[in-house]
Design an enzyme around this catalytic site. Structure first.
Site, PDB file in Angstrom:
ATOM      1  N   PRO A  78      90.947 -59.217  80.416  1.00 39.07           N
ATOM      2  CA  PRO A  78      92.144 -59.175  79.564  1.00 39.07           C
ATOM      3  C   PRO A  78      92.076 -60.302  78.544  1.00 39.07           C
ATOM      4  CG  PRO A  78      92.737 -59.035  81.896  1.00 39.07           C
ATOM      5  CD  PRO A  78      91.282 -59.381  81.836  1.00 39.07           C
ATOM      6  N   CYS A  79      92.735 -60.104  77.415  1.00 37.09           N
ATOM      7  CA  CYS A  79      92.744 -61.133  76.369  1.00 37.09           C
ATOM      8  C   CYS A  79      93.638 -62.269  76.823  1.00 37.09           C
ATOM      9  CB  CYS A  79      93.258 -60.544  75.062  1.00 37.09           C
ATOM     10  SG  CYS A  79      93.333 -61.729  73.724  1.00 37.09           S
ATOM     11  N   GLN A  80      93.042 -63.298  77.373  1.00 38.60           N
ATOM     12  CA  GLN A  80      93.800 -64.387  77.983  1.00 38.60           C
ATOM     13  C   GLN A  80      93.330 -65.714  77.407  1.00 38.60           C
ATOM     14  OE1 GLN A  80      93.241 -64.818  82.181  1.00 38.60           O
ATOM     15  NE2 GLN A  80      95.409 -64.767  82.592  1.00 38.60           N
ATOM     16  N   ASN A 122      85.983 -57.729  74.160  1.00 31.69           N
ATOM     17  CA  ASN A 122      87.421 -57.954  74.089  1.00 31.69           C
ATOM     18  C   ASN A 122      87.923 -57.612  72.690  1.00 31.69           C
ATOM     19  OD1 ASN A 122      90.107 -59.155  74.677  1.00 31.69           O
ATOM     20  ND2 ASN A 122      89.016 -60.093  76.384  1.00 31.69           N
ATOM     21  N   MET A 129      90.334 -67.493  70.160  1.00 29.79           N
ATOM     22  CA  MET A 129      91.180 -68.093  71.183  1.00 29.79           C
ATOM     23  C   MET A 129      90.683 -69.489  71.577  1.00 29.79           C
ATOM     24  SD  MET A 129      93.700 -66.179  72.229  1.00 29.79           S
ATOM     25  CE  MET A 129      94.284 -64.491  72.113  1.00 29.79           C
TER      26      MET A 129
END
Length: 352
Positions: A78-80, A122, A129
């Site tokens: 997940p994009c975290q 992703n 990020m």
């Protein structure tokens, strides 16, 4: 046969063509049981390890596969992360604790194995990020180079699936990690595939129609939406119609973005199929339509599942679970990576 491990696997949509590259996923990990069950149906040869990768028992089961000496790791977390240093840090303790960021679990697993190749996929912004490291925040590629750079080459770029044999515009961030002394050439760009070529031959459908083709049917919808879209040309939004447009319960024109209730264009690939690809009001979801003799436009609907599978390079005869709902299947397609895209990304390193 090259053995592989898959993390954050969902239903394994992106892995559907790996057998053509002589890659066998021997173990996969997925948190949500419903998605894990779909993965097992599509990939019965793989052991599915259900659970949180941060759970010690789950990690132990993954690490047990070191004895199999897998060479490839595929991870689609997940994009975290933190979008900007100093921004969206709702809780400083959360932000500074690397246990809250799944990339560190991926790094730990990479260090525990001896993979030759790792592919992390992703959303494009993932490359921008920031992640905590020793009291500071650094971007993804810098973090990976710091942690893994002694052993691996690390390259990250944004690629669009439409450039690699997929009739769909789908930009994704791809990080290629490969052992020093090994090359991972760039995928070869291909000619764009327009919707006219990929789905233009299929039978037209009005809402409520069902064809003889598997997955090719259109769900019923409100008559006013159908009327509005019948007056909407290819590439246009029904919201821009002078007289026939989507209305609310009061009869007033609904508000929306320029790409809502919007038809696609025949001469271009499909727009990205998101998890909302079944929603008529979501972005760029409406069939391009054909101009009819009466001046209206055909197919006032979203792409059928059959069409959505085609533009996602998924075989329409893929053996999905028998009891799968339309909405869940559409969600899985939206969450997955087009198999042809994954195939083209990996092919250069294995076909040198």
């Amino acid at each position: 046969m090259i053995k592989a491990i898959s993390l954050f696997s969902c239903a394994g949509i992106g892995e559907l063509m790996l057998d053509k590259l002589n890659i066998s996923v021997i173990a996969a990990n997925e948190l949500i049981e419903k998605r894990a069950a779909a993965y097992s149906k599509l990939h019965p040869q793989s052991e599915m390890i259900i659970g949180d990768i941060r759970d010690n028992n789950v990690t132990k089961r993954i690490l047990d596969y070191r004895k199999e000496k897998p060479e490839f790791l595929i991870a689609t977390p997940p994009c975290q992360g933190l979008s900007t240093v100093g921004k969206n840090k709702l809780d400083e303790h959360y932000s500074l604790d690397d246990r809250n960021f799944l990339i560190f679990d991926i790094i730990s697993i990479i260090k525990s194995f001896d993979f030759k190749y790792i592919l992390i996929e992703n959303v494009p912004k993932y490359l921008e990020m920031y992640f905590p490291k020793e009291g500071e925040f650094i971007q993804l590629l810098d973090l990976l180079k710091l942690e893994l750079g002694e052993k691996y080459n690390i390259v990250g770029n944004v690629y669009n699936a439409k450039d690699y044999g997929v009739p769909q515009s789908r930009p994704r961030a791809i990080v290629k990690i490969f052992k020093k002394g090994i090359d991972w050439p760039e995928p070869v760009k291909q000619k764009l595939i327009p919707l006219k070529k990929s789905i233009g031959h299929l039978p037209t459908l009005r809402p409520g129609d069902r064809s003889a083709l598997k997955w090719h049917y259109a769900k019923p919808q409100r008559d006013d939406l159908t009327e509005a879209l019948e007056h909407t040309p290819s590439g246009k939004s029904a919201l821009n119609n002078a007289a026939h447009f989507p209305k609310n319960k009061k009869g007033d024109k609904v508000r929306g973005f320029h790409n809502t209730y919007k038809r696609m264009i025949w001469d271009e690939p499909a727009h990205a199929r998101t998890t909302y690809n079944g929603s008529i009001s979501s972005h760029n979801n409406v069939h391009p339509g054909h101009l009819l003799p009466n001046g209206l436009y055909s197919d006032p609907r979203v792409l059928s599942i059959h069409e959505t599978l085609i533009v996602s390079t998924i075989d329409v005869n893929t053996p999905f679970p028998d009891d799968i709902s339309d909405s869940f299947l559409r969600t899985l397609i939206g969450e997955g990576v087009p198999p042809k895209f994954m195939y083209e990304l990996i092919k250069p390193v294995l076909c040198q």
